[in-house]
Design a protein around this motif. Sequence first.
Motif, short mmCIF file in Angstrom:
data_model
loop_
_atom_site.label_atom_id
_atom_site.label_comp_id
_atom_site.label_asym_id
_atom_site.label_seq_id
_atom_site.Cartn_x
_atom_site.Cartn_y
_atom_site.Cartn_z
N GLY A 53 10.35 -9.48 2.88
CA GLY A 53 9.60 -8.23 3.10
C GLY A 53 8.13 -8.34 2.78
N GLU A 54 7.63 -9.57 2.58
CA GLU A 54 6.25 -9.77 2.16
C GLU A 54 5.25 -9.25 3.20
OE1 GLU A 54 8.86 -12.83 0.21
OE2 GLU A 54 8.51 -12.17 2.30
N LYS A 55 5.41 -9.67 4.46
CA LYS A 55 4.47 -9.24 5.50
C LYS A 55 4.54 -7.75 5.74
CE LYS A 55 3.44 -11.41 9.18
NZ LYS A 55 3.43 -12.08 10.50
N ARG A 56 5.72 -7.21 5.70
CA ARG A 56 5.91 -5.77 5.92
C ARG A 56 5.22 -4.97 4.81
NH1 ARG A 56 10.75 -6.17 6.65
NH2 ARG A 56 11.63 -5.63 4.63
N PHE A 57 5.27 -5.48 3.59
CA PHE A 57 4.61 -4.81 2.47
C PHE A 57 3.09 -4.85 2.63
CE2 PHE A 57 2.39 -5.67 -1.57
CZ PHE A 57 2.44 -4.39 -2.12
N LEU A 58 2.55 -6.01 3.00
CA LEU A 58 1.10 -6.18 3.08
C LEU A 58 0.47 -5.48 4.29
CD1 LEU A 58 0.68 -9.99 2.21
CD2 LEU A 58 0.09 -8.05 0.74
N ALA A 59 1.22 -5.42 5.39
CA ALA A 59 0.67 -5.01 6.69
C ALA A 59 -0.20 -3.75 6.67
CB ALA A 59 1.79 -4.86 7.71
N PRO A 60 0.23 -2.65 6.06
CA PRO A 60 -0.58 -1.42 6.16
C PRO A 60 -1.76 -1.36 5.19
CG PRO A 60 1.43 -0.97 4.95
CD PRO A 60 1.52 -2.40 5.41
N LEU A 61 -1.86 -2.31 4.29
CA LEU A 61 -2.92 -2.26 3.28
C LEU A 61 -4.27 -2.59 3.88
CD1 LEU A 61 -1.14 -4.08 0.30
CD2 LEU A 61 -1.18 -1.63 0.82
N THR A 62 -5.32 -2.01 3.33
CA THR A 62 -6.68 -2.35 3.78
C THR A 62 -7.03 -3.76 3.31
OG1 THR A 62 -7.70 -1.43 1.78
CG2 THR A 62 -7.37 0.06 3.66
N ILE A 63 -7.92 -4.42 4.03
CA ILE A 63 -8.26 -5.80 3.69
C ILE A 63 -8.92 -5.91 2.32
CG2 ILE A 63 -8.43 -6.58 6.08
CD1 ILE A 63 -11.49 -6.32 5.81
N GLN A 64 -9.55 -4.84 1.85
CA GLN A 64 -10.20 -4.87 0.54
C GLN A 64 -9.20 -5.07 -0.60
OE1 GLN A 64 -10.82 -2.64 2.89
NE2 GLN A 64 -13.04 -2.44 3.20
N LYS A 65 -7.93 -4.80 -0.33
CA LYS A 65 -6.90 -4.95 -1.36
C LYS A 65 -6.34 -6.37 -1.42
CE LYS A 65 -5.50 -0.12 -1.49
NZ LYS A 65 -4.39 0.87 -1.40
N MET A 66 -6.82 -7.24 -0.54
CA MET A 66 -6.36 -8.62 -0.51
C MET A 66 -7.22 -9.48 -1.44
SD MET A 66 -4.30 -10.93 0.66
CE MET A 66 -3.54 -10.13 2.08
N PRO A 67 -6.64 -10.12 -2.47
CA PRO A 67 -7.41 -11.01 -3.34
C PRO A 67 -8.10 -12.10 -2.52
CG PRO A 67 -5.24 -10.59 -4.28
CD PRO A 67 -5.23 -10.00 -2.90
N GLY A 68 -9.34 -12.39 -2.85
CA GLY A 68 -10.07 -13.42 -2.14
C GLY A 68 -11.04 -12.88 -1.09
N ILE A 69 -10.94 -11.58 -0.81
CA ILE A 69 -11.87 -10.97 0.14
C ILE A 69 -12.93 -10.22 -0.65
CG2 ILE A 69 -12.15 -9.30 2.01
CD1 ILE A 69 -9.43 -9.99 3.02
N GLY A 70 -14.11 -10.83 -0.75
CA GLY A 70 -15.21 -10.21 -1.47
C GLY A 70 -15.99 -9.26 -0.57
N LYS A 71 -17.11 -8.79 -1.09
CA LYS A 71 -17.90 -7.79 -0.37
C LYS A 71 -18.41 -8.32 0.97
CE LYS A 71 -21.83 -4.67 -1.00
NZ LYS A 71 -22.91 -4.22 -1.94
N GLU A 72 -19.00 -9.52 0.96
CA GLU A 72 -19.58 -10.06 2.19
C GLU A 72 -18.51 -10.37 3.24
OE1 GLU A 72 -22.15 -13.34 1.49
OE2 GLU A 72 -23.50 -12.22 0.17
N THR A 73 -17.42 -11.04 2.79
CA THR A 73 -16.34 -11.35 3.73
C THR A 73 -15.71 -10.07 4.27
OG1 THR A 73 -15.86 -13.42 2.56
CG2 THR A 73 -14.15 -12.57 4.01
#
Length: 394
Positions: A171-191
């Motif tokens: 269920g990993e992809k299903r859990f992540l799918a609706p989240l905004t990209i800002q909630k993904m670790p590794g995505i800083g302000k510029e990216t």
Amino acid sequence: MAAGTTRQIAHFDLDAFFVSVERLKNAALNGKPLIVGGSGGRGVVTAASYEARRFGVHSAMPMKLARRLCPEALVISGDMESYSHYSRLVTEIISDRVPVFEKASIDEFYLDLTGMDRHFGCRSFTDELKQTITGETGLPISWALATNKLISKVATNEVKPNGQLEVPSGGEKRFLAPLTIQKMPGIGKETGQLLLRMGVETVRTLSEIPMLMMFNLLGKTGIELSRKANGIDESPVIPYHDQKSISTEQTFSSDTIDLKFLHSRLVRMTESIGFELRKQNRLTGCITVKLRYANFDTVTKQRTIAYTALDHTLLQQATQLFEQLYDRRLLVRLLGIRFTHLIPGNQQISLFDDSTAQVRLYQAVDSIKNRFGENLLQRAGGSFAERLEEKKSR
């Protein structure tokens, strides 16, 4: 781990940790907007209660701005000794019950529970551990259970405060799918801004971008983000007891009783491994000073301290230990210093009473040392020892 075994990784995160400790010490603070950090005009926010966060207050924000956003907030300078004490209490509780765990910072932990479901349910164990931590320390804590560290951390952030969630295998992809990209670790302000300009707003959209396109866009970072967006994370839980020390010691060219020289050498050595500590983005919670006398007797003295990576704090502690240890009647052959109880973190965590100017000063000094070598900048007391050693060796 046996082939085909599904990993079970729990992430535990103490809710608004510094704020929670302050409320344990003073129940009158419960329910009120609270900011922990430098109280001066140029101070920095170290932590904020959920009540203050609703007004847009967040860590690392200038205190002046935080006060404008939430004028009703109470401001507390912070007590790193108390925070370190409670962090160690939680660590001891987890250590007594979990064979393999990683202390990711002063207030968060990863637990490898793989295989534990053969004896009892991982979810039941995790929930019981949460109740034990809260019962024994009074601190609220949230957790999530998943097949890897990435999913468990993101899930914990979604259910805070005082929440719990299990993301089942598959269920990993299903859990992540609706989240905004800002909630993904590794995505800083510029990216994040770059992806948003491309129309990538959710993790689902990010996961659908071909990996080759992500590589062309962001290089190796793009490949890593693509894997994360698809719920893939193979990073291991690094056992806490495997955290190494950072140390240095020196045998002098001739035995000495010169107190000025010994002090200046201590300054230089402490600065050197303090710089190494910050390069590794770590904090230390214990300092040991070592002396070997001319007769080869070796003595050490150590002290548990509030977690820090700041030279002026480390020097103060090291100097006090040296003064307690040194027998002025004997010549000294060797001097050493060691930092242990290491955890991930940065100097920002200790800057409750420091201004943004001091934060920038440390960053600037470290930047110069990284670029030109650590010997280019050092305290005057430390350079005295260097000159004296050079003179003796001629």
